[in-house]
Design an enzyme around this catalytic site. Structure first.
Site, PDB file in Angstrom:
ATOM      1  N   ASP A   1       0.823  -0.582   0.355  1.00 13.21           N
ATOM      2  CA  ASP A   1       0.626  -0.218   0.011  1.00 13.21           C
ATOM      3  C   ASP A   1       1.377   1.570  -0.064  1.00 13.21           C
ATOM      4  OD1 ASP A   1      -2.257  -1.463   0.107  1.00 13.21           O
ATOM      5  OD2 ASP A   1      -2.945  -1.532   2.575  1.00 13.21           O
TER       6      ASP A   1
ATOM      7  N   HIS B   1       3.747  -2.251   3.237  1.00 12.06           N
ATOM      8  CA  HIS B   1       4.006  -1.280   2.139  1.00 12.06           C
ATOM      9  C   HIS B   1       4.651  -0.671   1.909  1.00 12.06           C
ATOM     10  CE1 HIS B   1       0.898  -1.088   5.702  1.00 12.06           C
ATOM     11  NE2 HIS B   1       0.717   0.076   5.036  1.00 12.06           N
TER      12      HIS B   1
END
Length: 212
Positions: A34, A180
């Site tokens: 993300d 991430h």
């Protein structure tokens, strides 16, 4: 005994074609990242994935797509999936439906320039999705993607602690792993762990793109 259901448990009760938290695949695991693209970190992560021959899924922020289209092109060219992580990355919690849809469709339009898909799998920022947006997606046969395995790579702890935790509690078959690419922690941890996991017979893939 704790009988309180977690949000992921509740989401897992919804139909898979609307909300996907894990897959039923007996062989594959799905790494997902993300908050990119990030010029300081995403290229290093892509180098790591390429070095180990692993495909993954990237949920991208519209503002950053506009700023770093060359990185998005590389993600697609190297066989990874790109998904929608909103335009601004502000939480949808305090937005009305019209504003939420603007965030979604504005980012879809940017992603379409790279893979020619009309719509993309959506992971809402901060994991929040309300009833109105769920209903809108259900009517249009679109899907949200969450995760079944949170790597906790966003915690303020050394990368060695992340490696140790993932090594002793690795993702299971069918897991969608949340990571991430706004730091080097994921890249550094995976550079150590992927050779071990692959040697153990684990296989990884990108999530299929939305056909909606």
């Amino acid at each position: 005994m704790n009988l309180k259901l977690k949000k992921q448990d509740l989401l897992g009760l919804l139909p898979e074609h609307l909300v996907l938290t894990r897959t039923r695949d007996a062989d594959l695991r799905y790494l997902s990242f993300d908050d990119g693209p990030e010029p300081e970190h995403t290229p290093k992560l892509l180098d790591t994935l390429a070095r180990h021959g692993v495909k993954a899924s990237f949920f991208l922020v519209g503002e950053k797509i506009e700023q770093h289209p060359d990185i998005v092109k590389r993600i697609v060219d190297e066989g990874h999936m790109i998904g929608n992580h909103s335009y601004s990355h502000w939480s949808f919690r305090n937005m009305n439906l019209a504003k939420q849809l603007d965030e979604v469709y504005r980012t879809d339009a940017l992603l379409r320039l790279f893979d020619n898909r009309p719509h993309h799998r959506m992971r809402p920022p901060h994991g929040y999705v309300g009833a109105s947006l769920l209903a809108h997606f259900a009517r249009r046969r679109r899907s949200f993607v969450y995760w079944s395995y949170d790597s906790l790579d966003y915690q303020d702890r050394p990368v060695e602690a992340l490696i140790d935790r993932l090594r002793h509690d690795p993702p299971a078959a069918g897991d969608i792993v949340l990571m991430h690419d706004d730091s080097d922690k994921a890249a550094d941890a995976l550079d150590v762990l992927l050779p071990e996991w692959l040697a153990q017979g684990m296989r990884f893939a990108a999530l299929p793109g939305s056909a909606a």
